[in-house]
Write a protein that holds these residues in place. Structure first.
Motif, PDB file in Angstrom:
ATOM      1  N   ASP A   1       0.869  -1.180   0.000  1.00 30.38           N
ATOM      2  CA  ASP A   1       0.000   0.000   0.000  1.00 30.38           C
ATOM      3  C   ASP A   1       0.905   1.229   0.000  1.00 30.38           C
TER       4      ASP A   1
ATOM      5  N   TYR B   1       1.208   6.992   0.405  1.00 26.04           N
ATOM      6  CA  TYR B   1       1.923   8.208   0.826  1.00 26.04           C
ATOM      7  C   TYR B   1       3.254   8.394   0.094  1.00 26.04           C
TER       8      TYR B   1
ATOM      9  N   SER C   1      -5.586  10.468  -3.073  1.00 26.21           N
ATOM     10  CA  SER C   1      -6.109  11.149  -1.883  1.00 26.21           C
ATOM     11  C   SER C   1      -5.058  12.007  -1.214  1.00 26.21           C
TER      12      SER C   1
HETATM   13  C1  LIG Z   1      -2.371   3.337   4.385  1.00 30.14           C
HETATM   14  C2  LIG Z   1      -3.661   3.787   3.787  1.00 30.14           C
HETATM   15  N1  LIG Z   1      -4.222   3.047   2.827  1.00 30.14           N
HETATM   16  C3  LIG Z   1      -5.386   3.404   2.264  1.00 30.14           C
HETATM   17  C4  LIG Z   1      -6.036   4.560   2.660  1.00 30.14           C
HETATM   18  C5  LIG Z   1      -7.346   4.890   2.023  1.00 30.14           C
HETATM   19  O1  LIG Z   1      -7.249   6.042   1.265  1.00 30.14           O
HETATM   20  P1  LIG Z   1      -8.204   6.408   0.062  1.00 30.14           P
HETATM   21  O2  LIG Z   1      -9.331   5.442   0.045  1.00 30.14           O
HETATM   22  O3  LIG Z   1      -8.642   7.796   0.322  1.00 30.14           O
HETATM   23  O4  LIG Z   1      -7.357   6.275  -1.163  1.00 30.14           O
HETATM   24  C6  LIG Z   1      -5.484   5.369   3.651  1.00 30.14           C
HETATM   25  C7  LIG Z   1      -6.173   6.599   4.089  1.00 30.14           C
HETATM   26  O5  LIG Z   1      -5.810   7.290   5.007  1.00 30.14           O
HETATM   27  C8  LIG Z   1      -4.256   4.970   4.232  1.00 30.14           C
HETATM   28  O6  LIG Z   1      -3.677   5.681   5.201  1.00 30.14           O
END
Ligand SMILES: Cc1ncc(COP(=O)(O)O)c(C=O)c1O
Length: 411
Positions: A210, A213, A242
């Motif tokens: 994942d 960031y 995001s």
């Molecule tokens: C590690 C991680 N994965 C996934 C997400 C989900 O993010 P989004 O659905 O907004 O892309 C977040 C959101 O804070 C996150 O911190």
């Protein structure tokens, strides 16, 4: 007729999650969630992109999938393939990418394809609450691997995989946030990435990477993605706009081989993610993304400095933390007597929202006196004022910090 006049309770199937709590407005000082900096949303360029793409291609809105097929708007996937090659070393084409409704949907799809009740997954001991709650709801066992400043500890991972094997348990995946970890901000170094891939191969356990960031690194330099380094596959990579653009857009993506993408696509029953968002991003990103991100990270870095200064000023040595290498969160250790789950309510009553550590960890005792603070969305002034209020509440509830701004308080 409103639902208040009809009792649905007897009709609800077993196993539903508890009902959602009604939103009561944003707290005055909000350090929670993964919200972004409102000042840094590139509004002018997004408006121009919306105008241009709608004028040119708006009529494709008449078809599900925008004439790009079920994997998402093709120009956006083409941008992603080029960007992932350049920044993360991932060699893929637009065809290896599935656009999803935020990377949360990516978590649901990967879990939907791989997990059944009673399964086991390996996960960093501190991890994303959205991942942890999903696994709990699915009835999946989690094995937490501790981290240090360089990310997941490979000695601990090797020991955990070996012990699971002795018990004939083959975990379904190793979930990791290797590039600016949530909540600690650590970046898994390249040597550990090699070791992680080696262990994944040795034990036949795929990696779920994942990387949401990964664009927000202060010095802009990141190690290659695990997906890029894997010689024999076995990695599913997900990402999101995001954190680099705006979370309300709800646009994320999955990179995987067709064997897995085809399974996930079969589970993605929403007939495609939001079309306007994909079109606007596709139009915006190609010319602007590379310039936007360093500007955003400079602003985030400045807010981190403000937060660390405020914590030092208000909490002194009672707040311990390592400066993250990027991202939007600071993971803070308070003295042992502070239970951040119990700090949460009085802090909120005083207008300050924090994320208590235990929600972000598989080890509730370790994380009890820790908290996660998001510094991206509050202003510099609100960061300073909010931390002052938090220190005051913490002192009233737990007796620490005994000194605020070097003044001993007594009550
Ligand atoms: C590690 C991680 N994965 C996934 C997400 C989900 O993010 P989004 O659905 O907004 O892309 C977040 C959101 O804070 C996150 O911190």
């Amino acid at each position: 007729m409103s639902s208040a006049t009809f009792d649905f309770t007897a009709l609800l199937p077993a196993g539903l999650p508890p009902p959602a709590v009604k939103w009561k407005g944003a707290p005055r000082y909000n350090f929670t969630g993964g919200n972004n900096d409102p000042e840094q949303v590139p509004l002018d360029a997004l408006m121009a992109a919306a105008d241009a793409v709608l004028a040119r291609e708006g009529r494709t809105l008449a078809t599900y999938g925008l004439a790009s097929g079920p994997q998402g708007y093709r120009p956006l996937r083409e941008f992603l393939a080029a960007k992932l090659k350049q920044t993360a070393g991932i060699a893929c084409t637009f065809d290896d990418i599935l656009i999803v409704s935020g990377s949360l949907q990516a978590l649901d799809l990967v879990n939907g394809v791989l997990l059944a009740r009673g399964d086991t997954v390996v996960i960093e001991q501190e991890s994303y609450q959205g991942a942890l709650t999903r696994l709990a709801r699915l009835g999946v066992n989690t094995v937490g691997i501790p981290l240090d400043g360089e990310g997941m500890r490979m000695d601990a991972l090797a020991a955990a995989l070996s012990s699971l094997k002795q018990r004939n348990i083959r975990p379904k995946y190793i979930y990791t946030i290797p590039t600016v970890h949530n909540p600690t901000g650590a970046i898994l170094n390249e040597a550990r990435r090699h070791e992680l891939l080696r262990l994944s191969q040795e034990y036949g356990v795929p990696i779920f990477e994942d990387d949401c960031y990964a664009d927000l690194i202060w010095n802009g330099r990141r190690p290659p993605a695990l997906y890029a380094m894997a010689k024999t596959g076995g990695v599913i990579h997900i990402g999101s706009f995001s954190k680099s653009i705006a979370p309300a857009l709800r646009v994320g993506y999955i990179v995987a081989g067709w064997d897995m993408l085809s399974r996930m696509l079969a589970l993605k029953t929403d007939a495609g993610s939001g079309a306007l968002e994909q079109m606007v991003l596709g139009e915006f990103c190609a010319p602007h993304f590379a310039q936007h991100v360093p500007k955003l990270t400079r602003g985030l870095r400045a807010k981190l400095d403000t937060l660390m200064e405020a914590l030092n000023a208000q909490f002194g040595t009672a707040a311990e933390f390592d400066a993250p290498k990027g991202g939007i969160f600071l993971w803070v250790k308070l003295p042992d007597q502070v239970d951040t789950t119990r700090l949460y309510q009085p802090a909120l009553a005083a207008g300050v929202a924090i994320n208590p550590g235990p929600d972000w960890s598989t080890d509730k005792a370790y994380s009890r006196s820790r908290m996660r603070l998001c510094f991206a969305s509050p202003s510099h002034e609100d960061i300073r004022a909010g931390i002052a209020v938090l220190a005051d509440v913490c002192r009233k509830e737990f007796g620490v910090p005994a000194r605020i701004a070097n003044v001993v308080r007594s009550e």
